[in-house]
Design an enzyme around this catalytic site. Sequence first.
Site, PDB file in Angstrom:
ATOM      1  N   HIS A 199       0.866  -1.075  -0.048  1.00  0.00           N
ATOM      2  CA  HIS A 199       0.173   0.044   0.051  1.00  0.00           C
ATOM      3  C   HIS A 199       0.829   1.351  -0.047  1.00  0.00           C
ATOM      4  O   HIS A 199       1.614   1.407   1.000  1.00  0.00           O
ATOM      5  CB  HIS A 199      -1.078  -0.092   1.301  1.00  0.00           C
ATOM      6  CG  HIS A 199      -2.077  -1.016   1.166  1.00  0.00           C
ATOM      7  ND1 HIS A 199      -2.460  -1.748   2.222  1.00  0.00           N
ATOM      8  CD2 HIS A 199      -2.557  -1.395  -0.120  1.00  0.00           C
ATOM      9  CE1 HIS A 199      -3.379  -2.499   1.698  1.00  0.00           C
ATOM     10  NE2 HIS A 199      -3.635  -2.524   0.483  1.00  0.00           N
ATOM     11  N   ALA A 200       0.738   2.218  -0.903  1.00  0.00           N
ATOM     12  CA  ALA A 200       1.535   3.205  -1.200  1.00  0.00           C
ATOM     13  C   ALA A 200       1.889   3.991  -0.246  1.00  0.00           C
ATOM     14  O   ALA A 200       3.067   4.409  -0.167  1.00  0.00           O
ATOM     15  CB  ALA A 200       1.161   3.847  -2.456  1.00  0.00           C
ATOM     16  N   GLU A 202       1.749   3.935   3.125  1.00  0.00           N
ATOM     17  CA  GLU A 202       2.141   3.285   4.227  1.00  0.00           C
ATOM     18  C   GLU A 202       3.708   3.402   4.376  1.00  0.00           C
ATOM     19  O   GLU A 202       4.491   2.358   4.504  1.00  0.00           O
ATOM     20  CB  GLU A 202       1.485   2.008   4.527  1.00  0.00           C
ATOM     21  CG  GLU A 202       0.180   2.062   4.424  1.00  0.00           C
ATOM     22  CD  GLU A 202      -0.593   0.569   4.294  1.00  0.00           C
ATOM     23  OE1 GLU A 202      -0.004  -0.312   4.450  1.00  0.00           O
ATOM     24  OE2 GLU A 202      -1.877   0.722   4.278  1.00  0.00           O
ATOM     25  N   ARG A 256      -3.229   5.043  -2.263  1.00  0.00           N
ATOM     26  CA  ARG A 256      -3.057   3.694  -1.816  1.00  0.00           C
ATOM     27  C   ARG A 256      -2.857   2.371  -2.743  1.00  0.00           C
ATOM     28  O   ARG A 256      -1.867   1.524  -2.454  1.00  0.00           O
ATOM     29  CB  ARG A 256      -4.310   3.318  -1.023  1.00  0.00           C
ATOM     30  CG  ARG A 256      -4.578   1.886  -0.444  1.00  0.00           C
ATOM     31  CD  ARG A 256      -5.997   1.446   0.122  1.00  0.00           C
ATOM     32  NE  ARG A 256      -6.260   0.135   0.398  1.00  0.00           N
ATOM     33  CZ  ARG A 256      -6.093  -0.082   1.531  1.00  0.00           C
ATOM     34  NH1 ARG A 256      -5.716   0.613   2.351  1.00  0.00           N
ATOM     35  NH2 ARG A 256      -6.538  -1.605   1.918  1.00  0.00           N
ATOM     36  N   ARG A 284      -5.798  -7.026  -2.320  1.00  0.00           N
ATOM     37  CA  ARG A 284      -7.392  -7.684  -2.678  1.00  0.00           C
ATOM     38  C   ARG A 284      -7.227  -8.321  -3.723  1.00  0.00           C
ATOM     39  O   ARG A 284      -8.093  -8.822  -4.286  1.00  0.00           O
ATOM     40  CB  ARG A 284      -8.214  -6.335  -2.640  1.00  0.00           C
ATOM     41  CG  ARG A 284      -8.319  -5.356  -1.384  1.00  0.00           C
ATOM     42  CD  ARG A 284      -9.138  -6.182  -0.293  1.00  0.00           C
ATOM     43  NE  ARG A 284      -9.294  -5.240   0.819  1.00  0.00           N
ATOM     44  CZ  ARG A 284      -8.385  -4.854   1.793  1.00  0.00           C
ATOM     45  NH1 ARG A 284      -7.037  -5.297   1.620  1.00  0.00           N
ATOM     46  NH2 ARG A 284      -8.715  -3.806   2.726  1.00  0.00           N
ATOM     47  N   HIS A 337       2.288  -3.596   6.851  1.00  0.00           N
ATOM     48  CA  HIS A 337       1.399  -2.256   6.477  1.00  0.00           C
ATOM     49  C   HIS A 337       1.567  -1.276   7.732  1.00  0.00           C
ATOM     50  O   HIS A 337       2.078  -1.452   8.816  1.00  0.00           O
ATOM     51  CB  HIS A 337       0.125  -2.757   6.475  1.00  0.00           C
ATOM     52  CG  HIS A 337      -0.346  -3.707   5.186  1.00  0.00           C
ATOM     53  ND1 HIS A 337      -0.841  -3.433   4.484  1.00  0.00           N
ATOM     54  CD2 HIS A 337       0.089  -5.100   5.289  1.00  0.00           C
ATOM     55  CE1 HIS A 337      -0.932  -4.575   3.446  1.00  0.00           C
ATOM     56  NE2 HIS A 337      -0.180  -5.412   3.992  1.00  0.00           N
ATOM     57  N   SER A 338       0.792  -0.413   7.555  1.00  0.00           N
ATOM     58  CA  SER A 338       0.495   0.532   8.615  1.00  0.00           C
ATOM     59  C   SER A 338      -1.166   1.170   8.292  1.00  0.00           C
ATOM     60  O   SER A 338      -1.471   0.994   7.433  1.00  0.00           O
ATOM     61  CB  SER A 338       1.447   1.907   8.762  1.00  0.00           C
ATOM     62  OG  SER A 338       1.175   2.751   7.595  1.00  0.00           O
ATOM     63  N   TYR A 339      -1.607   1.571   9.498  1.00  0.00           N
ATOM     64  CA  TYR A 339      -1.225   1.699  10.950  1.00  0.00           C
ATOM     65  C   TYR A 339      -2.301   1.146  11.868  1.00  0.00           C
ATOM     66  O   TYR A 339      -3.160   0.536  11.392  1.00  0.00           O
ATOM     67  CB  TYR A 339      -1.135   3.385  11.181  1.00  0.00           C
ATOM     68  CG  TYR A 339      -2.474   4.063  11.093  1.00  0.00           C
ATOM     69  CD1 TYR A 339      -2.681   4.555   9.843  1.00  0.00           C
ATOM     70  CD2 TYR A 339      -3.378   4.185  12.140  1.00  0.00           C
ATOM     71  CE1 TYR A 339      -4.141   5.217   9.756  1.00  0.00           C
ATOM     72  CE2 TYR A 339      -4.547   4.865  11.933  1.00  0.00           C
ATOM     73  CZ  TYR A 339      -4.789   5.425  10.880  1.00  0.00           C
ATOM     74  OH  TYR A 339      -6.216   6.061  10.686  1.00  0.00           O
ATOM     75  N   GLU A 413       0.602  -4.301  11.150  1.00  0.00           N
ATOM     76  CA  GLU A 413       0.148  -2.994  11.128  1.00  0.00           C
ATOM     77  C   GLU A 413       1.177  -2.234  12.233  1.00  0.00           C
ATOM     78  O   GLU A 413       1.065  -2.592  13.144  1.00  0.00           O
ATOM     79  CB  GLU A 413      -1.288  -2.634  11.387  1.00  0.00           C
ATOM     80  CG  GLU A 413      -2.392  -3.477  10.535  1.00  0.00           C
ATOM     81  CD  GLU A 413      -2.480  -2.908   9.381  1.00  0.00           C
ATOM     82  OE1 GLU A 413      -1.976  -1.561   9.023  1.00  0.00           O
ATOM     83  OE2 GLU A 413      -3.206  -3.284   8.373  1.00  0.00           O
TER      84      GLU A 413
HETATM   85 ZN   LIG Z   1      -1.930  -1.479   4.117  1.00  0.00          ZN
END
Ligand SMILES: [Zn+2]
Length: 499
Positions: A199-200, A202, A256, A284, A337-339, A413
């Site tokens: 995910h861009a 993060e 994202r 996804r 990932h975050s957060y 996360e």
């Molecule tokens: Zn993510």
Amino acid sequence: MKTYQTATIVLSLLFLANDVNTKSYNGDQVWRVYAESNNDIDAIHQLSHYGVHAEEIDLWQDPTLERPAHLLVPPLIADEIAASLANKGLNHDVMISNVGTLIEDEAKERQRNRIQSKKQARRRKRQTFEGMKDKIVGIYAEYDEIVTWMKELSTSLPHLVSLTTAEMTTSEGRSIYLMKIGRKRPYQKPAFWLDGGIHAREWVSPSSVVFVVSKLVEDYLKGYNTDLLDNLDWYILPVVNPDGYVFTHVEDRLWRKNRRYYASYNLTHPNEMDKICAGVDLNRNFPYQWEKAPEYGRYHCSIVFAGPYPASEAETQVVIGFINERKDDIKAFVSLHSYGQLVLTRWAHTSEERPADVNELDRVGRLVTDAISNTFNNNYTFGVPGSILYSYAGGSPDWAKGVANITYTYAMELRASIGSGFGFLLPENQTLDTGAEIFNGLKVVADQVISQHKHIVVNEEIPPTNPNIINRDSTSSSGQLCPMIVTTFTTLICGYLLR
Ligand SMILES: [Zn+2]
């Protein structure tokens, strides 16, 4: 000297001038929206995924009954959204009063830190390991900088680090690189997969991957944690989604998805068949239980668009290809990932079903969570996505567990915490501590894998591939010698001894 310093600062600022986001978030706010029932949760989803302003507001954090939603709201529709929430009986308050200000603060901090880190790197001499580390660890690096660093590491430490380029490129033509880190052995070792940046926006995810790589190598060169590279290989993909990551640096800090355009794939909004939207949510898009995506995940303009079909995206196919080629060796899979500070396990697509090894997954997962939390007394929570985050289908960890059959599969996360008020915009000065706590968590999994496969390597003679090889277990081993060498030539000497 002063002229030189001034020139350096001017050049640095010019360099950073390219790194300015053009999408403004000035006046945008992030609201906490409180759900007290499942009906409230449905109402928040309805508003954020199907409402007339669904593409303008952004659900940063899904609500649970224990935790409020975080909802990004642009100023022009703030009154309308507030009225809509009130109509549904939902309370809200302001978490971030101006997202634009937070983004500007982040950019200023990055400028300061970069000037500092480049100075430090120059002092140490760029081509030493420490020089390479100073340029990249503890900052939010750009994609090209991460690629350059990976190439420098593999060139200067070929006995420990190698780099593979995927044949497929992204829709914008970027290459995706996979690092392999581990001491070369004449036999198969178990392996650990670690990825970041799917995910861009993060940013702390790639920065933590970079930290982990740097620490693994630095520790090894100094004779610490040598088991982690002697008896394990690490396959590491710091940025799964390079197009999206670059886009967050130059255009939209809060993007994202990836950057592939879709025009006509639209099942839920038939009146907008010709609308062009960019991006598939790569987490996804994996081909395991993909079809369980919710209706809004089928809409090509949704922030969680699952793609037109499973594994439709090059980035997804690259990850699958890399893992399939090595899946007999890979015993652990972690995606960062975050957060929210969570350690997630089992299935993301369901909370009802459990894998056969659920007890072992949970046991190690809790140890991982404790190790992370205890590093700085900064609490992370362990659990199943459906209970502590939200259920989702087509995620890479579910594919890793369900299709690639990788034993220890987790998503994490990272910072910021839910209550911190930073969301995705974690201050850069927290990246080192985030990397350090995550390293401790990953080490728990790595130690577990090594202990289970120790029988492969114990008492095995290692044929010397180089007449200069030194037995690391002898009294004159490089593992003991290296920590005593404190000059900037550490890398060179240790590299020679460990070759
Ligand atoms: Zn993510």
